[in-house]
Design a protein around this motif. Structure first.
Motif, PDB file in Angstrom:
ATOM      1  N   ASN A  51       0.827  -1.213   0.000  1.00 60.82           N
ATOM      2  CA  ASN A  51       0.000   0.000   0.000  1.00 60.82           C
ATOM      3  C   ASN A  51       0.858   1.259   0.000  1.00 60.82           C
ATOM      4  O   ASN A  51       0.688   2.150   0.826  1.00 60.82           O
ATOM      5  N   GLY A  57      -1.487   4.355  -2.850  1.00 65.53           N
ATOM      6  CA  GLY A  57      -2.142   3.339  -2.024  1.00 65.53           C
ATOM      7  C   GLY A  57      -1.995   1.928  -2.532  1.00 65.53           C
ATOM      8  O   GLY A  57      -2.523   0.985  -1.935  1.00 65.53           O
ATOM      9  N   TYR A 378      -1.469   4.978   3.952  1.00 69.05           N
ATOM     10  CA  TYR A 378      -2.059   4.035   4.895  1.00 69.05           C
ATOM     11  C   TYR A 378      -1.587   4.242   6.328  1.00 69.05           C
ATOM     12  O   TYR A 378      -2.141   3.645   7.252  1.00 69.05           O
TER      13      TYR A 378
END
Length: 438
Positions: A51, A57, A378
């Motif tokens: 991620n 991401g 994240y």
């Protein structure tokens, strides 16, 4: 005349006696630090995941980092200590290499590191701390200055603290404050740079010499950041109390205010309402991360250390954190130092952490082009994490082993394994060596 001479002699004797008494007190006053101490700290860190914020991401988060730090503590006199801390860190990062995924020999892919120049860099830090203790050792003042730099970031900081001990040193109150003035050297994803000020857009060689697939009329939402500064102001309050001969507790309250460029300029975002564009297997950015230019953080926590006996102790910690970006988190940890001999101690530990997502967090292709703020980092998502650690330390208070004029006082080796409930995991090995100068 004789009376005057007699009075003068008595005064001189009294002053001499008083001075001798003061000198005697100074001679026998325990020094804050008896001798120069030198610490060498080093670590090896590695991580992996799927991620990466650099590629919106998705993609590899693989990174390795090696650090080395020297800390030298110098007693200036009985009461004052100067500490110099100098460190360097060198890393290779698959994700940051994809700031420019097209500078390698292989087809660009978010799950493959580019072989270009951006795959590695370094960080350096230098700080100095001066502390002064009162004669009764119940008041401690300190001042600190620091600078650090890496390829796209420079930071300068100043700070200070005051600690008050009373109740026969069973109670301690402290306050500390720090200010950091930082400057970005903004580096943007390679495909967005032609759309910045004075850019030539799709006429750039990146697009004319490569084939765009998907949406061939690539037109990102991009403008360069006007302000590349970031200021951070931190205030911390502490309270510590010896509750019993085997029990000690402490509380801490910390406030941090940040202002300026809080976005990371090279972290991509992909919009769900914009048709995707690609070169090779790499999706071209729709925008870079955009976050508010202020953030207020609060953390409150406590420690409770229980010395069960001469062999085992229990160290516990809890902290609650929240900020005005919508993140709330809980941290809890326990460490069980086990003294197996006079010189060796084992340190098994466990740490749990969980947090809610920031208001502006959007997974891959979840943000809208009409949103004001968005990020696919994240680190700002909702997740839980577990960390298991184990360490061993060697201590010789007499420092019998020597390297040149330095006696080896202690060695600390620790290993930590960290896992999130996303795809992210990391591990770190640390080593510390403390020397005392003869």
């Amino acid at each position: 005349m004789k009376k005057i001479i007699l009075i003068f002699c008595v005064f001189a004797f009294a002053k001499s006696y008083s001075q001798t008494k003061q000198d005697s007190i100074k001679v026998y006053k325990k020094r804050v630090l008896e001798a120069v101490e030198v610490d060498f700290l080093t670590s090896y860190y590695s991580q992996n995941g799927d991620n990466a914020a650099v590629s919106g991401g998705i993609g590899t988060e693989k990174l390795t980092d090696v650090t080395g730090t020297f800390v030298v503590s110098i007693p200036l006199n009985d009461d004052d200590v100067l500490t110099i801390d100098a460190g360097i860190s060198a890393y290779t990062s698959a994700s940051s290499s994809n700031i420019d995924p097209f500078d390698g020999s292989q087809p660009a892919d978010p799950f493959v590191a580019s072989s270009g120049a951006s795959k590695g860099d370094g960080w350096v830090n230098l700080s100095g701390n001066y502390s002064h203790s009162s004669d009764d050792r119940n008041n401690i003042w300190s001042a600190k200055i620091s600078i650090s730099s890496e390829f796209d970031y420079f930071s300068a900081g100043v700070g200070g603290s005051y600690t008050k001990l009373f109740n026969e040193k069973n109670t301690e109150l402290s306050v500390n404050a720090n200010v950091y003035i930082d400057t970005w050297k903004a580096i943007y994803p390679i495909e967005l740079r032609p759309f910045g000020e004075n850019g030539i857009g799709l006429n750039n060689p990146l697009f004319t010499q490569n084939i765009i697939t998907g949406n061939t009329s690539y037109n990102p939402r991009f403008s360069e950041f006007k302000d590349e500064g970031r200021n951070s102001y931190a205030l911390g309050l502490g309270f510590s109390q010896i509750l019993h001969k085997n029990l000690q507790g402490s509380l801490a309250l910390d406030f941090v205010q940040q202002e300026g460029l809080l976005s990371t300029p090279f972290q991509r975002v992909y919009f769900s309402d914009v048709t995707d564009s690609f070169i090779d297997n790499f999706q071209l950015a729709d925008a870079v991360e955009r976050l508010p230019d202020s953030r207020f953080k609060v953390a409150v926590g406590g420690r409770l250390n229980w010395y069960l006996n001469e062999t085992i102790a229990v160290r516990t910690f809890y902290r609650y954190y929240f900020d005005d970006w919508g993140i709330n988190s809980h941290t809890a940890s326990i460490e069980l130092p086990i003294k197996i001999t006079d010189k060796f101690t084992l340190y098994p530990s466990y740490r749990f952490y969980n947090q809610t997502a920031a208001d502006y967090f959007k997974p891959y292709e979840s943000a809208l082009s009409t949103d004001e703020f968005y990020t696919s980092d994240y680190d700002l998502s909702e997740y839980s994490a577990n960390q298991i650690g184990f360490g061993v330390s060697y201590t010789d208070i007499f420092a019998k082993a020597h390297i040149w004029k330095l006696g080896l006082k202690s060695i600390d080796l620790k290993f930590y394994q960290y896992d999130r409930d996303t795809s992210f995991s990391s591990s770190i090995i640390t080593a510390g060596f403390k020397f005392v100068m003869d």
